[in-house]
Design a protein around this motif. Structure first.
Motif, PDB file in Angstrom:
ATOM      1  N   LEU A  53      34.035 -23.157   9.522  1.00  0.00           N
ATOM      2  CA  LEU A  53      32.621 -23.203   9.166  1.00  0.00           C
ATOM      3  C   LEU A  53      32.501 -23.988   7.872  1.00  0.00           C
ATOM      4  CD1 LEU A  53      29.630 -22.213   9.071  1.00  0.00           C
ATOM      5  CD2 LEU A  53      30.491 -20.106   8.053  1.00  0.00           C
ATOM      6  N   VAL A  54      31.626 -24.998   7.892  1.00  0.00           N
ATOM      7  CA  VAL A  54      31.431 -25.793   6.687  1.00  0.00           C
ATOM      8  C   VAL A  54      30.290 -25.185   5.886  1.00  0.00           C
ATOM      9  CG1 VAL A  54      30.935 -28.079   5.780  1.00  0.00           C
ATOM     10  CG2 VAL A  54      32.198 -27.831   7.921  1.00  0.00           C
ATOM     11  N   LEU A  55      30.614 -24.637   4.720  1.00  0.00           N
ATOM     12  CA  LEU A  55      29.591 -24.012   3.882  1.00  0.00           C
ATOM     13  C   LEU A  55      28.931 -25.038   2.973  1.00  0.00           C
ATOM     14  CD1 LEU A  55      31.247 -20.678   2.752  1.00  0.00           C
ATOM     15  CD2 LEU A  55      29.363 -20.966   4.336  1.00  0.00           C
ATOM     16  N   ALA A  56      29.755 -25.878   2.445  1.00  0.00           N
ATOM     17  CA  ALA A  56      29.252 -26.967   1.608  1.00  0.00           C
ATOM     18  C   ALA A  56      30.207 -28.134   1.821  1.00  0.00           C
ATOM     19  CB  ALA A  56      29.240 -26.541   0.141  1.00  0.00           C
ATOM     20  N   LYS A  57      29.918 -29.236   1.167  1.00  0.00           N
ATOM     21  CA  LYS A  57      30.726 -30.424   1.387  1.00  0.00           C
ATOM     22  C   LYS A  57      32.211 -30.153   1.176  1.00  0.00           C
ATOM     23  CE  LYS A  57      28.189 -34.623   0.678  1.00  0.00           C
ATOM     24  NZ  LYS A  57      27.552 -35.314  -0.432  1.00  0.00           N
ATOM     25  N   ASP A  58      32.473 -29.381   0.107  1.00  0.00           N
ATOM     26  CA  ASP A  58      33.884 -29.164  -0.230  1.00  0.00           C
ATOM     27  C   ASP A  58      34.326 -27.741   0.056  1.00  0.00           C
ATOM     28  OD1 ASP A  58      32.167 -28.217  -2.031  1.00  0.00           O
ATOM     29  OD2 ASP A  58      33.311 -28.762  -3.827  1.00  0.00           O
ATOM     30  N   ARG A  59      33.520 -27.032   0.849  1.00  0.00           N
ATOM     31  CA  ARG A  59      33.885 -25.643   1.107  1.00  0.00           C
ATOM     32  C   ARG A  59      33.892 -25.325   2.598  1.00  0.00           C
ATOM     33  NH1 ARG A  59      31.664 -20.488  -1.547  1.00  0.00           N
ATOM     34  NH2 ARG A  59      33.337 -19.283  -0.648  1.00  0.00           N
ATOM     35  N   VAL A  60      35.095 -25.105   3.091  1.00  0.00           N
ATOM     36  CA  VAL A  60      35.249 -24.805   4.506  1.00  0.00           C
ATOM     37  C   VAL A  60      35.949 -23.456   4.629  1.00  0.00           C
ATOM     38  CG1 VAL A  60      36.393 -25.513   6.631  1.00  0.00           C
ATOM     39  CG2 VAL A  60      35.386 -27.232   5.131  1.00  0.00           C
ATOM     40  N   VAL A  61      35.427 -22.582   5.467  1.00  0.00           N
ATOM     41  CA  VAL A  61      36.116 -21.303   5.667  1.00  0.00           C
ATOM     42  C   VAL A  61      36.526 -21.165   7.135  1.00  0.00           C
ATOM     43  CG1 VAL A  61      34.957 -20.082   3.800  1.00  0.00           C
ATOM     44  CG2 VAL A  61      33.953 -20.079   6.078  1.00  0.00           C
ATOM     45  N   ASN A  62      37.551 -20.372   7.352  1.00  0.00           N
ATOM     46  CA  ASN A  62      37.996 -20.112   8.720  1.00  0.00           C
ATOM     47  C   ASN A  62      37.169 -18.993   9.327  1.00  0.00           C
ATOM     48  OD1 ASN A  62      40.109 -21.979   8.667  1.00  0.00           O
ATOM     49  ND2 ASN A  62      41.341 -20.530   7.473  1.00  0.00           N
ATOM     50  N   VAL A  63      36.892 -19.121  10.598  1.00  0.00           N
ATOM     51  CA  VAL A  63      36.132 -18.096  11.295  1.00  0.00           C
ATOM     52  C   VAL A  63      36.985 -17.561  12.444  1.00  0.00           C
ATOM     53  CG1 VAL A  63      33.966 -17.539  12.437  1.00  0.00           C
ATOM     54  CG2 VAL A  63      34.054 -19.427  10.817  1.00  0.00           C
ATOM     55  N   PRO A 124      33.792  -6.277   2.938  1.00  0.00           N
ATOM     56  CA  PRO A 124      32.413  -6.716   2.741  1.00  0.00           C
ATOM     57  C   PRO A 124      31.803  -7.097   4.103  1.00  0.00           C
ATOM     58  CG  PRO A 124      33.914  -7.893   1.290  1.00  0.00           C
ATOM     59  CD  PRO A 124      34.759  -7.156   2.267  1.00  0.00           C
ATOM     60  N   ILE A 125      30.615  -6.589   4.373  1.00  0.00           N
ATOM     61  CA  ILE A 125      29.998  -6.836   5.684  1.00  0.00           C
ATOM     62  C   ILE A 125      28.645  -7.502   5.516  1.00  0.00           C
ATOM     63  CG2 ILE A 125      29.180  -5.796   7.833  1.00  0.00           C
ATOM     64  CD1 ILE A 125      30.930  -3.466   7.357  1.00  0.00           C
ATOM     65  N   ILE A 126      28.376  -8.437   6.417  1.00  0.00           N
ATOM     66  CA  ILE A 126      27.013  -8.950   6.562  1.00  0.00           C
ATOM     67  C   ILE A 126      26.578  -8.540   7.955  1.00  0.00           C
ATOM     68  CG2 ILE A 126      25.571 -10.997   6.724  1.00  0.00           C
ATOM     69  CD1 ILE A 126      27.668 -12.415   4.949  1.00  0.00           C
ATOM     70  N   GLY A 165      18.228 -18.331  11.277  1.00  0.00           N
ATOM     71  CA  GLY A 165      18.912 -17.364  10.415  1.00  0.00           C
ATOM     72  C   GLY A 165      20.352 -17.723  10.099  1.00  0.00           C
ATOM     73  N   ILE A 166      20.846 -18.794  10.719  1.00  0.00           N
ATOM     74  CA  ILE A 166      22.241 -19.161  10.503  1.00  0.00           C
ATOM     75  C   ILE A 166      22.456 -19.587   9.047  1.00  0.00           C
ATOM     76  CG2 ILE A 166      24.149 -20.610  11.318  1.00  0.00           C
ATOM     77  CD1 ILE A 166      22.981 -18.823  13.502  1.00  0.00           C
ATOM     78  N   ALA A 167      21.471 -20.374   8.545  1.00  0.00           N
ATOM     79  CA  ALA A 167      21.598 -20.887   7.178  1.00  0.00           C
ATOM     80  C   ALA A 167      21.655 -19.736   6.180  1.00  0.00           C
ATOM     81  CB  ALA A 167      20.419 -21.813   6.866  1.00  0.00           C
ATOM     82  N   GLU A 168      20.836 -18.685   6.423  1.00  0.00           N
ATOM     83  CA  GLU A 168      20.813 -17.542   5.511  1.00  0.00           C
ATOM     84  C   GLU A 168      22.178 -16.864   5.464  1.00  0.00           C
ATOM     85  OE1 GLU A 168      18.399 -18.512   7.356  1.00  0.00           O
ATOM     86  OE2 GLU A 168      16.431 -17.765   6.724  1.00  0.00           O
ATOM     87  N   ILE A 169      22.788 -16.712   6.651  1.00  0.00           N
ATOM     88  CA  ILE A 169      24.104 -16.075   6.665  1.00  0.00           C
ATOM     89  C   ILE A 169      25.101 -16.925   5.889  1.00  0.00           C
ATOM     90  CG2 ILE A 169      26.004 -15.276   8.120  1.00  0.00           C
ATOM     91  CD1 ILE A 169      24.130 -14.575  10.228  1.00  0.00           C
ATOM     92  N   LYS A 170      25.029 -18.233   6.112  1.00  0.00           N
ATOM     93  CA  LYS A 170      25.950 -19.134   5.415  1.00  0.00           C
ATOM     94  C   LYS A 170      25.788 -18.994   3.911  1.00  0.00           C
ATOM     95  CE  LYS A 170      26.190 -23.062   8.579  1.00  0.00           C
ATOM     96  NZ  LYS A 170      26.024 -24.513   8.555  1.00  0.00           N
ATOM     97  N   GLN A 171      24.519 -18.923   3.476  1.00  0.00           N
ATOM     98  CA  GLN A 171      24.259 -18.765   2.041  1.00  0.00           C
ATOM     99  C   GLN A 171      24.914 -17.506   1.499  1.00  0.00           C
ATOM    100  OE1 GLN A 171      20.070 -18.812   1.349  1.00  0.00           O
ATOM    101  NE2 GLN A 171      19.959 -21.035   1.586  1.00  0.00           N
ATOM    102  N   GLY A 176      28.927 -14.740  -1.615  1.00  0.00           N
ATOM    103  CA  GLY A 176      29.864 -13.619  -1.748  1.00  0.00           C
ATOM    104  C   GLY A 176      29.145 -12.302  -1.530  1.00  0.00           C
ATOM    105  N   VAL A 177      29.839 -11.354  -0.923  1.00  0.00           N
ATOM    106  CA  VAL A 177      29.242 -10.067  -0.585  1.00  0.00           C
ATOM    107  C   VAL A 177      30.122  -8.978  -1.161  1.00  0.00           C
ATOM    108  CG1 VAL A 177      28.431  -8.631   1.316  1.00  0.00           C
ATOM    109  CG2 VAL A 177      28.549 -11.111   1.603  1.00  0.00           C
ATOM    110  N   SER A 178      29.492  -7.939  -1.678  1.00  0.00           N
ATOM    111  CA  SER A 178      30.316  -6.853  -2.213  1.00  0.00           C
ATOM    112  C   SER A 178      30.587  -5.823  -1.123  1.00  0.00           C
ATOM    113  CB  SER A 178      29.615  -6.197  -3.396  1.00  0.00           C
ATOM    114  OG  SER A 178      29.198  -4.898  -3.069  1.00  0.00           O
TER     115      SER A 178
END
Lengths: 700, 174
Positions: A53-63, A124-126, A165-171, A176-178
């Motif tokens: 998942l590409v969060l930002a230009k330089d930030r990619v996370v594994n899903v 941490p859960i969303i 709502g996808i963008a909101e989750i990405k944000q 970061g979630v506690s």
């Protein structure tokens, strides 16, 4: 736990968890687009889907897309995998830093059950409230803020298939979630005490953190039977002393008449109910009206059958007959490719390998694609709309008679066309045991590759057969295979897999409009998996088989003699003693060896064996068969041999591609090898019974 | 005099309470409606499974009773048993006995309340996790065209299960 700032830059892996039908995979697709990878968890048949998942230009996370489950209590392979990944116990899979829990907002109560279990793990859960459009349509109002406050997690309303709502989750993920959370549900005081006790033990001896120890303690208590006899992997984690202590606690609870399992389930559900009470307004328990109306027809005693037969026949017609056109084109393309290669390249071993080995082999793999694509288009459509569960609902009674699941019907039906897509379709069956039985018996359904063989053998049996006779024999052969499926499924359920009590508890999701994008994605995914995994094996095996039939090379000999001198010919000749009791000579032996490439190859091999033009028609081959004699002058193709050979072809697993696909689907060699063994054994015994029994009864 | 009165009152109490567990006939199954007496005793009873709404079967005994509660046999003294007030009213009892049937016995469209499971196994555990828990309303939507499986509505969604599994679930019809 308020390390929000330090969490910020460490999120590398997120996991998607949720119930089946919650739209989890849709969200996964929305997150990862085509950056997906499908594999298997090591050692098990559970599919592992990962992506980025590409969060930002330089930030990619594994899903990681966890298997869809209703619970994390370890009762099935899927649940075990989901749990192990979340606990960071799965090999080769990092512990997720954030869990996105996807719930069907129109069915909150049951969906939140899994959520409470995940929450125990301390990650941490969303919470992604999916299908908000349906919620609105049904007149349900969800107070997202209140829900978030009650559940103590961030809640994002989404419509995954419309990218809302996808963008909101990405944000949220980026921010970061506690993991801060205090458990709100409570069981009976005694139980709570015992749980605490086990938690203490776990923390002391296993160095677990609070959350892990708690959920582990809950799982241990809720297994509900002696820990020692449990088939779950839990016991591998603990020493004997600890297990004795646990058993003492379980014994104590039992004496008090407390049922830990029910208590936990009820406590969770009670809490969920109270949360829903304050955050969801006007909960319409009636469900979807369209679904009610459609179900009244589609599961009706008469109309339901009509719709079912109609849909299935249409699907079968497409795989069985429409798919032959693209298959013919593929065939034509590859043979013309082979032809032009042979023309333009200098003759030699390499050219032979390229033309007859590689090109023909690749062609033999690609040829399956049309059927796979059509079948998976249908399966995607049926699953996405929700009809698949209804089909299983209708068919289950019949299928359960032989111990199969209602969902085994489509894989078995498609196996009439070809076992490859059929076996791949068995993925829709959730229970691993049901899936395995379905895979094991599927090749007995007479596939279209057997048709040319049947046709030739019927012609040899009754030279001037009428259409009715042909159809009758053909039908009998199909019936024989189908009966074999029933008998063997029953046998497997009673023997190999008998300890498994069959459970059929299936959700009937509301009808939904299918997402064609998702269906296309699934078709692409299945075909590429087939090409990559099974295809390479098929290719390798067909090249080996080609080499067996070509080498050692004798340029000076006729094709017939060259074949006889080849390794395959030698193998066929070597097999003659074993095949003699069936009434076969070495020539049929070679045919059988050759037909491992694909059953229809039997016909072309026989053409070569009998010195005919390779593209000879049925009549010439029939006449050759009728003139074929043993060295002592007895006719080779007596009626009994013909019947026996047909019976042999009904059962024998003469298909490398099937073996390769079974290997891929079961994740190891033991099942495909077992399958070859038992099917060949049945084929041999039945062909032997036909030939020898027939002779005893005075037939020829 | 005062002492006699006290004694008399206590005996009265014992006499009045015809609905205590002591007066239940052998083999009869009843539902606990109330626990009285000291808090400590009540808590102890609840811990043993004698909580309100729990189903108790009196197996035998005149003074000390043998009962079945939560699938286990428990022996309790008369002193405790008299503090357990149960629904023993014959009509009620008969009714509640009659009203408890198996989910598989419901007809299409019939509604009921999940009562309990007849045994404890993995299937039941799975059903509970899917939301089929005691006290939940359940409705049989339809039977499959061949009579099996059954489609039910529970917690607002549709679930299908085989008759075998429906036979594990006791429901109470109104």
């Amino acid at each position: 736990m308020s390390q929000t700032s330090s969490v910020e830059h460490t999120i590398q892996t997120i996991a998607l968890a949720g119930n089946p039908n919650s739209g989890k995979t849709t969200l996964f697709n929305a997150f990862t687009k085509l950056r997906q990878k499908v594999g298997n968890y090591p050692g098990v048949t559970v599919e592992k889907k990962t992506g980025t998942l590409v969060l930002a230009k330089d930030r990619v996370v594994n899903v990681i897309d966890l298997p869809g489950t209703y619970s994390l209590a370890v009762r099935s392979m899927d649940e075990q995998i989901a749990r192990d990944v979340l606990l960071g116990r799965a090999p080769d899979t990092p512990k997720p830093h954030v869990v996105v829990c996807v719930v069907d907002a129109s069915n909150l109560e049951r969906n939140l059950y899994l959520f409470t279990q995940i929450q125990d793990l301390g990650l941490p859960i969303i919470l992604a409230l999916n299908m908000m459009d349906e919620v609105k349509r049904r007149g349900i109002e969800i107070n997202v803020e209140k829900l978030s406050q009650e559940l103590q997690v961030p809640v994002v309303p989404i419509v995954a298939n419309q990218n809302i709502g996808i963008a909101e989750i990405k944000q949220l993920i980026a921010k970061g979630v506690s993991a801060k959370y205090t458990r709100q549900w409570r069981m009976a005081p005694d139980l709570e005490e015992d749980v605490e006790h086990i938690v203490r033990l776990l923390k002391q001896h296993e160095q677990m953190d609070d959350a892990t120890a708690f959920s582990e303690a809950m799982s241990i208590l809720s297994i509900g039977r002696s820990f020692m006899s449990g088939t779950n992997a839990v016991e591998d984690f603990y020493n004997e002393e600890f297990r004795f202590q646990i058993e003492a606690i379980q014994e104590k609870l039992k004496q008090k008449g407390l049922r830990a399992r029910s208590a936990a389930v009820e406590a969770r559900y009670n809490w969920i109910k109270s949360v829903i009470k304050v955050s969801v307004k006007d909960l319409n328990r009636k469900g979807s009206e369209i679904t009610e109306k459609l179900d009244a027809i589609l599961t009706h005693k008469i109309f339901g059958w009509m719709a079912f037969v109609g849909i299935m026949s249409f699907m079968f017609y497409l795989i069985f007959s429409v798919a032959t056109y693209p298959m013919d084109w593929i065939d034509a393309v590859f043979s013309s490719l082979g032809g032009s290669l042979a023309e333009h390249l200098p003759p030699g071993v390499l050219t032979d390998l390229l033309v007859d080995g590689v090109v023909a082999g690749v062609g033999g793999v690609v040829i399956f694609l049309p059927q796979i694509l059509i079948l998976f288009f249908f399966i995607g459509l049926l699953q996405d709309t929700g009809y698949m569960a209804r089909a299983a609902f209708i068919m289950d009674r019949l299928m359960s008679k032989v111990g199969l699941h209602g969902k085994s019907f489509i894989p078995l039906l498609s196996s009439y066309a070809c076992a490859i897509p059929g076996i791949m379709a068995s993925r829709t069956i959730e229970s691993p045991k049901d899936r395995l039985v379905t895979i094991l018996v599927a090749p007995m359904m007479s596939c279209s590759a057997r048709l040319p063989v049947y046709t030739v053998m019927i012609a040899a049996l009754i030279p001037e057969a009428t259409a009715w006779q042909k159809a009758g024999i053909m039908l009998a052969l199909y019936a024989l295979g189908t009966a074999g499926v029933g008998v063997m499924a029953w046998v497997f359920k009673k023997t190999l897999l008998k300890r498994q009590k069959p459970i059929f508890i299936m959700e009937l999701p509301p009808y939904r409009f299918p997402s064609f994008k998702a269906i296309m994605l699934q078709m692409w995914e299945r075909s590429s998996l087939f090409l990559k995994r099974a295809g390479t094996i098929i290719l390798a095996m067909s090249i080996i088989l080609w080499a067996l039939m070509t080498y050692p090379k004798h340029e000076d000999l006729t094709p017939h003699d060259a074949l006889q001198q080849s390794y395959a010919g030698q193998l066929g000749t070597a097999l003659e003693p074993a095949l003699k009791p069936l009434g076969y000579d070495w020539r049929i032996g070679i045919g059988l060896v050759g037909s491992f490439a694909a059953r229809e190859v039997f016909v072309s091999t026989m053409n070569i064996v009998f010195n005919l033009d390779e593209e000879g028609d049925v009549e010439t081959l029939r006449d050759a068969f009728r003139n074929a004699k043993w060295p002592d002058g007895r006719p080779l193709f007596t009626p009994l041999v013909c019947v026996g050979l047909m019976v042999f072809f009904v059962f024998a697993l003469q298909c490398l591609s099937t073996v390769a696909v079974v290997w891929r689907e079961t994740g190891g060699w033991q099942w495909p090898l077992f399958q070859i063994f038992y099917l060949t054994l049945i084929a041999y015994i039945l062909a032997l019974a036909v030939y020898q029994g027939g002779r005893l009864l005075g037939f020829q | 005099m005062f002492g006699w009165f006290k004694k008399r009152k206590r005996r009265d109490e014992e006499l009045i309470e015809t609905d205590s567990l002591c007066n239940v006939a052998d083999g009869q199954s009843v539902v606990i409606k109330h626990l009285k007496g000291k808090d400590h005793d009540c808590q102890r009873l609840r811990e043993m499974g004698f909580c309100e709404q729990a189903r108790v079967e009196k197996i035998s005994g005149k003074g000390t009773l043998i009962c079945r509660v939560c699938d286990s046999k428990v022996v309790i003294s008369q002193g405790l048993a008299k503090n357990i007030l149960v629904n023993t009213c014959p009509e009620n009892e008969e009714n509640s006995m009659k009203n408890i049937i198996l989910l598989s016995e419901l007809s299409q469209g019939q509604k009921a309340i999940v009562h309990d499971f007849i045994e404890e196994n993995d299937t039941c555990a799975r059903l509970e996790e899917m939301g089929v828990t005691p006290g939940e309303p359940v409705e049989v939507i339809r039977y499959a065209p061949l009579g099996d499986p059954i489609e039910i509505r529970i917690r607002g969604y549709m679930l299908s299960l085989r008759k075998e599994e429906a036979e594990l679930i006791q429901v109470e019809i109104k």
